[in-house]
Motif scaffolding. Structure first.
Motif, PDB file in Angstrom:
ATOM      1  N   GLY A 143       2.776   2.981  10.591  1.00 16.77           N
ATOM      2  CA  GLY A 143       2.827   1.708   9.899  1.00 16.77           C
ATOM      3  C   GLY A 143       1.520   1.308   9.253  1.00 16.77           C
ATOM      4  N   GLU A 144       0.627   2.281   9.029  1.00 16.70           N
ATOM      5  CA  GLU A 144      -0.674   1.991   8.424  1.00 16.70           C
ATOM      6  C   GLU A 144      -0.587   1.879   6.909  1.00 16.70           C
ATOM      7  N   VAL A 145       0.481   2.405   6.330  1.00 17.24           N
ATOM      8  CA  VAL A 145       0.752   2.223   4.906  1.00 17.24           C
ATOM      9  C   VAL A 145       2.173   1.702   4.767  1.00 17.24           C
ATOM     10  N   ASP A 146       2.465   1.119   3.623  1.00 20.51           N
ATOM     11  CA  ASP A 146       3.790   0.538   3.401  1.00 20.51           C
ATOM     12  C   ASP A 146       4.789   1.530   2.827  1.00 20.51           C
ATOM     13  N   GLY A 147       4.295   2.661   2.327  1.00 19.50           N
ATOM     14  CA  GLY A 147       5.203   3.633   1.759  1.00 19.50           C
ATOM     15  C   GLY A 147       4.459   4.793   1.136  1.00 19.50           C
ATOM     16  N   GLU A 148       5.232   5.719   0.551  1.00 18.43           N
ATOM     17  CA  GLU A 148       4.664   6.857  -0.166  1.00 18.43           C
ATOM     18  C   GLU A 148       5.291   6.893  -1.556  1.00 18.43           C
ATOM     19  N   MET A 149       4.484   7.315  -2.523  1.00 17.67           N
ATOM     20  CA  MET A 149       4.947   7.273  -3.912  1.00 17.67           C
ATOM     21  C   MET A 149       6.124   8.206  -4.149  1.00 17.67           C
ATOM     22  N   VAL A 150       6.014   9.470  -3.718  1.00 22.57           N
ATOM     23  CA  VAL A 150       7.116  10.410  -3.937  1.00 22.57           C
ATOM     24  C   VAL A 150       7.153  11.479  -2.855  1.00 22.57           C
ATOM     25  N   ARG A 151       8.373  11.786  -2.417  1.00 21.17           N
ATOM     26  CA  ARG A 151       8.654  12.864  -1.474  1.00 21.17           C
ATOM     27  C   ARG A 151      10.052  13.397  -1.785  1.00 21.17           C
ATOM     28  N   THR A 152      10.368  14.581  -1.260  1.00 23.65           N
ATOM     29  CA  THR A 152      11.694  15.146  -1.470  1.00 23.65           C
ATOM     30  C   THR A 152      12.730  14.460  -0.576  1.00 23.65           C
ATOM     31  N   ALA A 153      14.002  14.731  -0.858  1.00 23.70           N
ATOM     32  CA  ALA A 153      15.075  14.212  -0.011  1.00 23.70           C
ATOM     33  C   ALA A 153      14.977  14.796   1.388  1.00 23.70           C
ATOM     34  N   ALA A 154      14.499  16.050   1.498  1.00 21.98           N
ATOM     35  CA  ALA A 154      14.361  16.692   2.804  1.00 21.98           C
ATOM     36  C   ALA A 154      13.397  15.919   3.697  1.00 21.98           C
ATOM     37  N   TYR A 155      12.402  15.305   3.105  1.00 15.54           N
ATOM     38  CA  TYR A 155      11.446  14.510   3.870  1.00 15.54           C
ATOM     39  C   TYR A 155      12.161  13.332   4.526  1.00 15.54           C
ATOM     40  N   GLY A 156      13.052  12.699   3.793  1.00 12.21           N
ATOM     41  CA  GLY A 156      13.800  11.581   4.349  1.00 12.21           C
ATOM     42  C   GLY A 156      14.740  12.002   5.461  1.00 12.21           C
ATOM     43  N   GLU A 157      15.269  13.229   5.354  1.00 17.02           N
ATOM     44  CA  GLU A 157      16.150  13.724   6.407  1.00 17.02           C
ATOM     45  C   GLU A 157      15.399  13.912   7.719  1.00 17.02           C
ATOM     46  N   LEU A 158      14.122  14.229   7.622  1.00  8.09           N
ATOM     47  CA  LEU A 158      13.302  14.377   8.825  1.00  8.09           C
ATOM     48  C   LEU A 158      12.863  13.030   9.385  1.00  8.09           C
ATOM     49  N   HIS A 159      12.912  12.003   8.546  1.00  4.84           N
ATOM     50  CA  HIS A 159      12.454  10.666   8.951  1.00  4.84           C
ATOM     51  C   HIS A 159      13.511   9.623   8.594  1.00  4.84           C
ATOM     52  N   PRO A 160      14.618   9.614   9.332  1.00  4.35           N
ATOM     53  CA  PRO A 160      15.688   8.653   9.018  1.00  4.35           C
ATOM     54  C   PRO A 160      15.278   7.204   9.213  1.00  4.35           C
ATOM     55  N   GLU A 161      14.151   6.982   9.908  1.00  3.90           N
ATOM     56  CA  GLU A 161      13.697   5.607  10.108  1.00  3.90           C
ATOM     57  C   GLU A 161      13.048   5.036   8.846  1.00  3.90           C
ATOM     58  N   LEU A 162      12.738   5.889   7.878  1.00  3.48           N
ATOM     59  CA  LEU A 162      12.133   5.431   6.633  1.00  3.48           C
ATOM     60  C   LEU A 162      13.212   5.050   5.627  1.00  3.48           C
ATOM     61  N   GLN A 163      12.821   4.278   4.635  1.00  2.00           N
ATOM     62  CA  GLN A 163      13.761   3.816   3.619  1.00  2.00           C
ATOM     63  C   GLN A 163      13.492   4.549   2.308  1.00  2.00           C
ATOM     64  N   SER A 169       0.844  -1.195   0.000  1.00  2.00           N
ATOM     65  CA  SER A 169       0.000   0.000   0.000  1.00  2.00           C
ATOM     66  C   SER A 169       0.881   1.248   0.000  1.00  2.00           C
ATOM     67  N   LEU A 170       0.695   2.090  -1.009  1.00  2.00           N
ATOM     68  CA  LEU A 170       1.461   3.331  -1.135  1.00  2.00           C
ATOM     69  C   LEU A 170       0.514   4.524  -1.050  1.00  2.00           C
ATOM     70  N   ALA A 171       0.870   5.485  -0.194  1.00  2.00           N
ATOM     71  CA  ALA A 171       0.073   6.692  -0.045  1.00  2.00           C
ATOM     72  C   ALA A 171       0.509   7.733  -1.067  1.00  2.00           C
ATOM     73  N   THR A 172      -0.438   8.554  -1.486  1.00  2.00           N
ATOM     74  CA  THR A 172      -0.147   9.640  -2.425  1.00  2.00           C
ATOM     75  C   THR A 172      -1.226  10.700  -2.311  1.00  2.00           C
ATOM     76  N   GLY A 173      -0.841  11.933  -2.646  1.00  2.00           N
ATOM     77  CA  GLY A 173      -1.814  13.012  -2.699  1.00  2.00           C
ATOM     78  C   GLY A 173      -2.328  13.261  -4.094  1.00  2.00           C
ATOM     79  N   THR A 174      -1.904  12.468  -5.050  1.00  2.00           N
ATOM     80  CA  THR A 174      -2.313  12.692  -6.430  1.00  2.00           C
ATOM     81  C   THR A 174      -3.720  12.190  -6.679  1.00  2.00           C
TER      82      THR A 174
END
Length: 266
Positions: free
Chosen positions: A95-115, A48-53
């Motif tokens: 953990g309600e979704v398995d991932g998100e389709m697209v985010r910026t690199a800055a988003y990952g910097e705020l969430h180092p626990e994500l892959q 399951s991938l979340a998206t705002g599109t």
């Protein structure tokens, strides 16, 4: 002379048996033909991938097509959960979704626990929008010296970070939907809006009646940024495989041309 009934039955019995056998073989063949497809679909794990599109938008259709193909190659079936950026962020953390389709690199910097999946899919640009034709700020420093409320959409990490560093809390208003920001700006309830360019343009198209007074893009907020897929930590082993698959699809021409990012997160 009319034949006896027992004799007639003995003559017809082989014919009836043959017809029944042929029918059962035909039905069994049809069932066996559909069984592998049904079995394969049932055996595929879902992601399951979340998206705002919006599923009907050009980028929404593009992203869904790309992820459907990529996950199919990896033996997974795509499930899309459409939701605003901030809600998607919270759903990912819980953990309600398995991932998100697209985010910026800055988003990952705020969430180092994500892959982060190291296969950028598209680029997004961000801007400051306002009304009027004179005295408009052209830089963040000029924006800081103005007065009035500045709006940003909840979950837009780029806008949130830059504006909170720049302005006092009383000048900032966080909203959940881009359409609301356009309405507030057009009706004079805010002086400036920070958002993803394509999201703002899409909202203007949805709310054409609010374009009086005219709304302008005043200046760009930094350079365009690459957007990456992200997976929950439980799918860490899948991230490099998905990245390799997306890169292979790029080489095959699947990812070209990419649409402009539109309400896809940040």
């Amino acid at each position: 002379m009319r034949p006896r009934t027992p004799l007639l039955r003995r003559m017809l019995l082989p014919v009836l048996l043959a017809l029944a056998l042929a029918s059962s073989v035909s039905m069994a063949g049809a069932a066996s033909a559909s069984a592998p497809a049904a079995s394969a679909a049932a055996s595929e794990p879902t992601l399951s991938l979340a998206t705002g599109t919006d599923a009907q938008s050009s980028d929404g259709r593009w992203l869904r097509r790309i992820f459907t193909e990529a996950l199919h190659r990896l033996g997974w079936r795509l499930v899309v959960q459409e939701m605003p950026a901030r809600r998607a962020e919270l759903a990912m953390q819980r953990g309600e979704v398995d991932g998100e389709m697209v985010r910026t690199a800055a988003y990952g910097e705020l969430h180092p626990e994500l892959q982060r999946v190291d296969a950028p899919l598209m680029q997004a640009s961000f801007g400051i929008y306002g009304t009027g034709t004179s005295g408009r700020p052209q830089t963040l420093d000029e924006l800081r010296r103005t007065e009035g409320v500045v709006i940003y959409r909840r979950g837009v990490v780029v806008c949130e970070q830059r504006l909170r560093e720049l302005l006092p809390p009383e000048r900032l208003v966080e909203i959940s939907a881009a359409d609301n920001a356009v309405r507030m700006l057009a009706r004079g309830r805010a002086r400036f809006v920070c958002d993803m360019d394509s999201t703002f343009v899409l909202s203007l198209a949805h709310l054409g009646e609010t374009r009086s007074p005219p709304l302008h893009r005043l200046f760009e907020l930094g350079s365009p940024m690459a957007l990456y897929p992200y997976l929950h930590a439980r799918h860490a082993a899948l991230a490099p495989r998905l990245a390799a698959t997306l890169q292979a699809m790029r080489a095959e021409g699947w990812l070209t041309p990419a649409p402009n990012a539109s309400a896809v997160g940040h």
